[in-house]
Design a protein around this motif. Structure first.
Motif, PDB file in Angstrom:
ATOM      1  N   ALA A  42      39.010 -28.348  -5.576  1.00 18.29           N
ATOM      2  CA  ALA A  42      39.091 -27.619  -6.842  1.00 18.29           C
ATOM      3  C   ALA A  42      38.162 -26.407  -6.833  1.00 18.29           C
ATOM      4  CB  ALA A  42      38.745 -28.550  -8.001  1.00 18.29           C
ATOM      5  N   LEU A  43      36.976 -26.594  -6.261  1.00 23.19           N
ATOM      6  CA  LEU A  43      36.007 -25.500  -6.169  1.00 23.19           C
ATOM      7  C   LEU A  43      36.556 -24.363  -5.304  1.00 23.19           C
ATOM      8  CD1 LEU A  43      33.068 -24.747  -6.975  1.00 23.19           C
ATOM      9  CD2 LEU A  43      32.351 -25.685  -4.785  1.00 23.19           C
ATOM     10  N   LEU A  44      37.188 -24.720  -4.193  1.00 23.54           N
ATOM     11  CA  LEU A  44      37.794 -23.722  -3.314  1.00 23.54           C
ATOM     12  C   LEU A  44      38.819 -22.869  -4.065  1.00 23.54           C
ATOM     13  CD1 LEU A  44      38.501 -25.313   0.201  1.00 23.54           C
ATOM     14  CD2 LEU A  44      37.793 -22.964  -0.214  1.00 23.54           C
ATOM     15  N   LYS A  45      39.622 -23.540  -4.879  1.00 32.06           N
ATOM     16  CA  LYS A  45      40.704 -22.851  -5.586  1.00 32.06           C
ATOM     17  C   LYS A  45      40.204 -21.976  -6.730  1.00 32.06           C
ATOM     18  CE  LYS A  45      43.968 -26.493  -4.342  1.00 32.06           C
ATOM     19  NZ  LYS A  45      44.794 -27.645  -4.795  1.00 32.06           N
ATOM     20  N   GLU A  46      38.923 -22.115  -7.059  1.00 33.88           N
ATOM     21  CA  GLU A  46      38.331 -21.275  -8.100  1.00 33.88           C
ATOM     22  C   GLU A  46      37.673 -20.026  -7.530  1.00 33.88           C
ATOM     23  OE1 GLU A  46      35.574 -23.811 -10.053  1.00 33.88           O
ATOM     24  OE2 GLU A  46      37.106 -25.036 -11.060  1.00 33.88           O
ATOM     25  N   LEU A  47      37.535 -19.963  -6.210  1.00 37.42           N
ATOM     26  CA  LEU A  47      36.853 -18.837  -5.582  1.00 37.42           C
ATOM     27  C   LEU A  47      37.676 -17.552  -5.691  1.00 37.42           C
ATOM     28  CD1 LEU A  47      35.590 -20.521  -2.280  1.00 37.42           C
ATOM     29  CD2 LEU A  47      34.237 -20.018  -4.327  1.00 37.42           C
ATOM     30  N   GLU A  48      36.981 -16.451  -5.829  1.00 36.16           N
ATOM     31  CA  GLU A  48      37.655 -15.151  -5.883  1.00 36.16           C
ATOM     32  C   GLU A  48      38.407 -14.878  -4.588  1.00 36.16           C
ATOM     33  OE1 GLU A  48      36.375 -10.443  -6.241  1.00 36.16           O
ATOM     34  OE2 GLU A  48      35.091 -11.976  -7.166  1.00 36.16           O
ATOM     35  N   SER A  49      37.819 -15.281  -3.461  1.00 35.48           N
ATOM     36  CA  SER A  49      38.460 -15.051  -2.166  1.00 35.48           C
ATOM     37  C   SER A  49      39.739 -15.880  -2.023  1.00 35.48           C
ATOM     38  CB  SER A  49      37.498 -15.375  -1.016  1.00 35.48           C
ATOM     39  OG  SER A  49      36.932 -16.655  -1.167  1.00 35.48           O
ATOM     40  N   TYR A  50      39.813 -17.030  -2.703  1.00 35.13           N
ATOM     41  CA  TYR A  50      41.037 -17.832  -2.659  1.00 35.13           C
ATOM     42  C   TYR A  50      42.169 -17.087  -3.361  1.00 35.13           C
ATOM     43  CZ  TYR A  50      44.432 -21.481  -3.678  1.00 35.13           C
ATOM     44  OH  TYR A  50      45.612 -22.195  -3.791  1.00 35.13           O
ATOM     45  N   ASN A  51      41.887 -16.554  -4.534  1.00 30.81           N
ATOM     46  CA  ASN A  51      42.903 -15.783  -5.256  1.00 30.81           C
ATOM     47  C   ASN A  51      43.313 -14.539  -4.477  1.00 30.81           C
ATOM     48  OD1 ASN A  51      42.981 -17.520  -7.515  1.00 30.81           O
ATOM     49  ND2 ASN A  51      41.102 -16.593  -8.326  1.00 30.81           N
ATOM     50  N   LYS A  52      42.347 -13.935  -3.806  1.00 36.39           N
ATOM     51  CA  LYS A  52      42.610 -12.734  -3.022  1.00 36.39           C
ATOM     52  C   LYS A  52      43.536 -13.004  -1.846  1.00 36.39           C
ATOM     53  CE  LYS A  52      40.122  -9.314  -0.194  1.00 36.39           C
ATOM     54  NZ  LYS A  52      38.774  -8.913   0.309  1.00 36.39           N
ATOM     55  N   HIS A  53      43.369 -14.160  -1.190  1.00 38.29           N
ATOM     56  CA  HIS A  53      44.126 -14.469   0.039  1.00 38.29           C
ATOM     57  C   HIS A  53      45.171 -15.569  -0.152  1.00 38.29           C
ATOM     58  CE1 HIS A  53      41.356 -11.949   2.266  1.00 38.29           C
ATOM     59  NE2 HIS A  53      40.320 -12.695   1.923  1.00 38.29           N
ATOM     60  N   GLN A  54      45.482 -15.900  -1.386  1.00 40.39           N
ATOM     61  CA  GLN A  54      46.332 -17.060  -1.658  1.00 40.39           C
ATOM     62  C   GLN A  54      47.674 -17.005  -0.938  1.00 40.39           C
ATOM     63  OE1 GLN A  54      46.637 -17.956  -5.810  1.00 40.39           O
ATOM     64  NE2 GLN A  54      47.643 -19.925  -5.481  1.00 40.39           N
ATOM     65  N   GLU A  55      48.239 -15.816  -0.822  1.00 41.97           N
ATOM     66  CA  GLU A  55      49.547 -15.694  -0.173  1.00 41.97           C
ATOM     67  C   GLU A  55      49.490 -16.046   1.313  1.00 41.97           C
ATOM     68  OE1 GLU A  55      49.504 -10.924   0.904  1.00 41.97           O
ATOM     69  OE2 GLU A  55      50.441 -11.583  -0.974  1.00 41.97           O
ATOM     70  N   LYS A  56      48.298 -16.005   1.903  1.00 45.01           N
ATOM     71  CA  LYS A  56      48.147 -16.356   3.322  1.00 45.01           C
ATOM     72  C   LYS A  56      47.831 -17.844   3.503  1.00 45.01           C
ATOM     73  CE  LYS A  56      46.213 -11.804   4.475  1.00 45.01           C
ATOM     74  NZ  LYS A  56      45.016 -11.099   5.021  1.00 45.01           N
ATOM     75  N   LEU A  57      47.767 -18.576   2.412  1.00 43.32           N
ATOM     76  CA  LEU A  57      47.338 -19.965   2.466  1.00 43.32           C
ATOM     77  C   LEU A  57      48.465 -20.947   2.157  1.00 43.32           C
ATOM     78  CD1 LEU A  57      43.953 -19.462   0.588  1.00 43.32           C
ATOM     79  CD2 LEU A  57      44.281 -19.722   3.055  1.00 43.32           C
ATOM     80  N   SER A  58      49.691 -20.530   2.440  1.00 42.28           N
ATOM     81  CA  SER A  58      50.828 -21.416   2.212  1.00 42.28           C
ATOM     82  C   SER A  58      51.382 -21.912   3.538  1.00 42.28           C
ATOM     83  CB  SER A  58      51.925 -20.682   1.433  1.00 42.28           C
ATOM     84  OG  SER A  58      52.386 -19.555   2.149  1.00 42.28           O
ATOM     85  N   SER A  59      51.891 -23.154   3.539  1.00 37.79           N
ATOM     86  CA  SER A  59      52.456 -23.745   4.746  1.00 37.79           C
ATOM     87  C   SER A  59      53.926 -24.074   4.514  1.00 37.79           C
ATOM     88  CB  SER A  59      51.694 -25.018   5.124  1.00 37.79           C
ATOM     89  OG  SER A  59      51.859 -26.000   4.126  1.00 37.79           O
ATOM     90  N   ASP A  60      54.561 -24.627   5.532  1.00 42.86           N
ATOM     91  CA  ASP A  60      55.983 -24.981   5.420  1.00 42.86           C
ATOM     92  C   ASP A  60      56.203 -26.250   4.610  1.00 42.86           C
ATOM     93  OD1 ASP A  60      56.596 -22.801   6.972  1.00 42.86           O
ATOM     94  OD2 ASP A  60      56.693 -23.937   8.848  1.00 42.86           O
ATOM     95  N   GLY A  61      55.121 -26.929   4.273  1.00 48.37           N
ATOM     96  CA  GLY A  61      55.250 -28.149   3.479  1.00 48.37           C
ATOM     97  C   GLY A  61      55.667 -29.373   4.276  1.00 48.37           C
ATOM     98  N   LEU A  62      55.402 -29.362   5.571  1.00 50.85           N
ATOM     99  CA  LEU A  62      55.730 -30.511   6.409  1.00 50.85           C
ATOM    100  C   LEU A  62      54.958 -31.742   5.936  1.00 50.85           C
ATOM    101  CD1 LEU A  62      57.038 -31.694   9.028  1.00 50.85           C
ATOM    102  CD2 LEU A  62      54.974 -30.958  10.230  1.00 50.85           C
TER     103      LEU A  62
END
Length: 344
Positions: A205-225
């Motif tokens: 939860a703390l990670l998802k609150e970081l400014e850098s998480y919002n900045k790079h969120q589009e690079k943090l998605s996977s195929d959902g395997l």
């Protein structure tokens, strides 16, 4: 089309795991090597399950210089990579490893990836091993996998072992990880400012609150395997569903240098006493804090030994002395102690 990894995950006991069997793969790759070449590589990478041996130690055994051992090792690996059937031997492993690393954001802590591959081979393949056998086989498989990934799959993956941001890891070759470095830096600063350990859920939860998480969120998605079956192994301390649904962030948490998880599953900076307790007093405090109720000093000693913070054995008398001398602990009954902070 369903790939090998997806097929293995879906099957209850998959015969397909033989295609990822690191020991079998290495055996095939050794087909053209001389006995001395096989022995040198086996010793260097700890194929018996132990730590890899030094060039000097192997040289003494074979009556060779350190440099000559190094040359033989390098030449042997080069010989393996020129095998005509190389792709037949390593193709399935290459596909699986690349899929796993990509699914976890392009970078994975070395031990974390090796543990996943080992679980696939030892557990999803239906092997029925005793606990004592499992630990030994786990070590053997991890060392074989490390050799294959770090030496034979070099065209696809690179070893990250001199990073200020990450523990020894594997990453997709030529794929930048600047966004992961930003996240790692911001997370460590935030944890340091909080000065307290966090559960896995709280850290995510703390990670998802970081400014850098919002900045790079589009690079943090996977195929959902869905590989939650893998994470149900006792090797992984957290709930399979939590790990599986947060693969990239959880993998990042594993990879960050100076961020560690203690024996009770809580996260903090690696040099914190609550993460790596060194003294008997540190261990007493951590046991009581996580027990959340007073304990007899003999039970505290027993719990310390059960948790196995390190190889040292706790003595009940020593534990009792520490409890008496430190004002953080309060006597609440005959030989029973609690934490003074509970009274606040």
């Amino acid at each position: 089309m369903e790939n090998l990894l997806e097929k293995i995950i879906k099957e209850e006991k998959s015969e397909e795991t033989v295609r990822l069997d690191a020991i079998g793969i290495v055996s095939n790759l050794f087909s053209d090597l001389l006995d001395r070449e096989k022995d040198i590589i086996s010793r260097r990478f700890g194929f018996d399950g132990g730590d890899g041996e030094t060039l000097e130690k192997i040289g003494q055994m074979h009556k060779l210089t350190r440099e000559r051992v190094r040359q033989i090792e390098a030449a042997s690996i080069k010989k393996i990579k020129k095998l005509e059937n190389l792709e037949n031997y390593i193709g399935s492993l290459k596909q699986t490893v690349n899929r796993l690393v990509s699914e976890h954001g392009g970078l994975m802590r070395q031990d974390y990836l090796l543990d996943i591959l080992t679980v696939i081979c030892l557990e999803l393949g239906g092997n029925d091993l005793a606990a004592s056998d499992y630990d030994q086989n786990r070590s053997i498989y991890k060392n074989h996998f490390h050799f294959l990934i770090s030496r034979i799959l070099q065209d696809d993956l690179e070893v990250v072992d001199n990073s200020e941001a990450f523990n020894p890891s594997y990453k997709i070759k030529d794929q930048p990880v600047d966004h992961l470095e930003d996240l790692a830096s911001d997370l460590l600063k935030k944890i340091d400012s909080l000065k307290k350990t966090l559960s896995t859920e709280d850290l995510l939860a703390l990670l998802k609150e970081l400014e850098s998480y919002n900045k790079h969120q589009e690079k943090l998605s996977s195929d959902g395997l869905d590989i939650s079956r893998v994470f149900k192994s006792q090797i992984f301390p957290d709930k399979a569903e939590i790990i599986n649904s947060n693969k990239i962030l959880y993998s990042l948490m594993q990879a960050i240098r100076n961020l560690e998880q203690n024996k009770y599953g809580h996260w903090g900076l690696a040099d914190w006493k609550e993460i790596k307790p060194k003294t008997i007093n540190d261990k007493i405090y951590l046991v009581l804090k996580n027990q959340s109720e007073p304990m007899h000093f003999t039970e505290i000693a027993k719990k310390i030994n059960e948790v196995k913070f390190d190889k040292k054995t706790a003595n009940a008398a020593t534990v009792h002395n520490e409890l008496i001398l430190d004002n953080r602990y309060v006597l609440v009954g005959r030989g029973v102690y609690g934490l003074r902070e509970w009274k606040k």
